[in-house]
Design a protein around this motif. Structure first.
Motif: not given
Length: 174
Positions: A87-92, A103-112, A114-121
């Motif tokens: 599990a990964v989370e998009v956090v800001k 992870w790639d799906e989460a990274q795409q969400a984070a890219d949408q 500004a300032g968000a990043r992906v991290k392992w739960t």
């Protein structure tokens, strides 16, 4: 003559700082090799990592190697634990914006955002991931811990040595 064989029926458990990760009791050879092949492919993609020259370090390659190792381990875990592990989370700013299993799906969400990043739960140091990989390789690759406990009569005998011993003189016997 009768020979009995047994296999593990209880999951293997790795305790990582009080969090139990349960691994399949037995893994068929093809299943293990498929998981190992995926790991090897991820490591090939990360080639070029020179720890002696960190100026050339590609963080994306290093992350890819770590993700490959996680994927390998998750394939051998029980489904529920694998889901938690991957599990990964998009956090800001400390706030979880979304949760994902890829992870790639989460990274795409984070890219949408500004300032968000992906991290392992379930963050975990690479040294623990490597130790887990070595442990499961021993478990499923036929190491001592992989065999069910039982009387020594259930253990396989050593293979007989083929052929005769060598007739050459030992160099250490001058």
């Amino acid at each position: 003559m009768k020979k009995s064989f047994s296999f593990n029926t209880e999951p293997h458990v790795a305790d990582v700082n009080g969090t139990e990760l349960r691994f399949q009791a037995e893994v068929l050879g093809d299943e293990f090799l498929d998981a190992f092949t995926e790991l090897r492919d991820a490591q090939k993609a990360a080639q070029g990592i020179d720890l002696d020259d960190l100026s050339t370090l590609d963080p994306a390659a290093l992350r890819g190697a770590s993700r490959g190792l996680r994927g390998f381990l998750a394939r051998l875990m029980l489904a529920e634990d694998a889901e938690r592990f991957m599990a990964v989370e998009v956090v800001k700013d400390g706030e979880v914006l979304s949760a994902h299993q890829d992870w790639d799906e989460a990274q795409q969400a984070a890219d949408q955002v500004a300032g968000a990043r992906v991290k392992w739960t379930m963050p975990m140091p690479d040294r623990i991931l490597v130790a887990l990989m070595e442990w499961v390789t021993e478990l499923y690759g036929g190491g001592a811990d992989a065999r069910p406990t039982g009387s020594s009569g259930c253990s396989a005998r050593a293979l007989p040595r083929g052929g005769k011993g060598g007739a050459a003189r030992s160099r250490s016997k001058a």
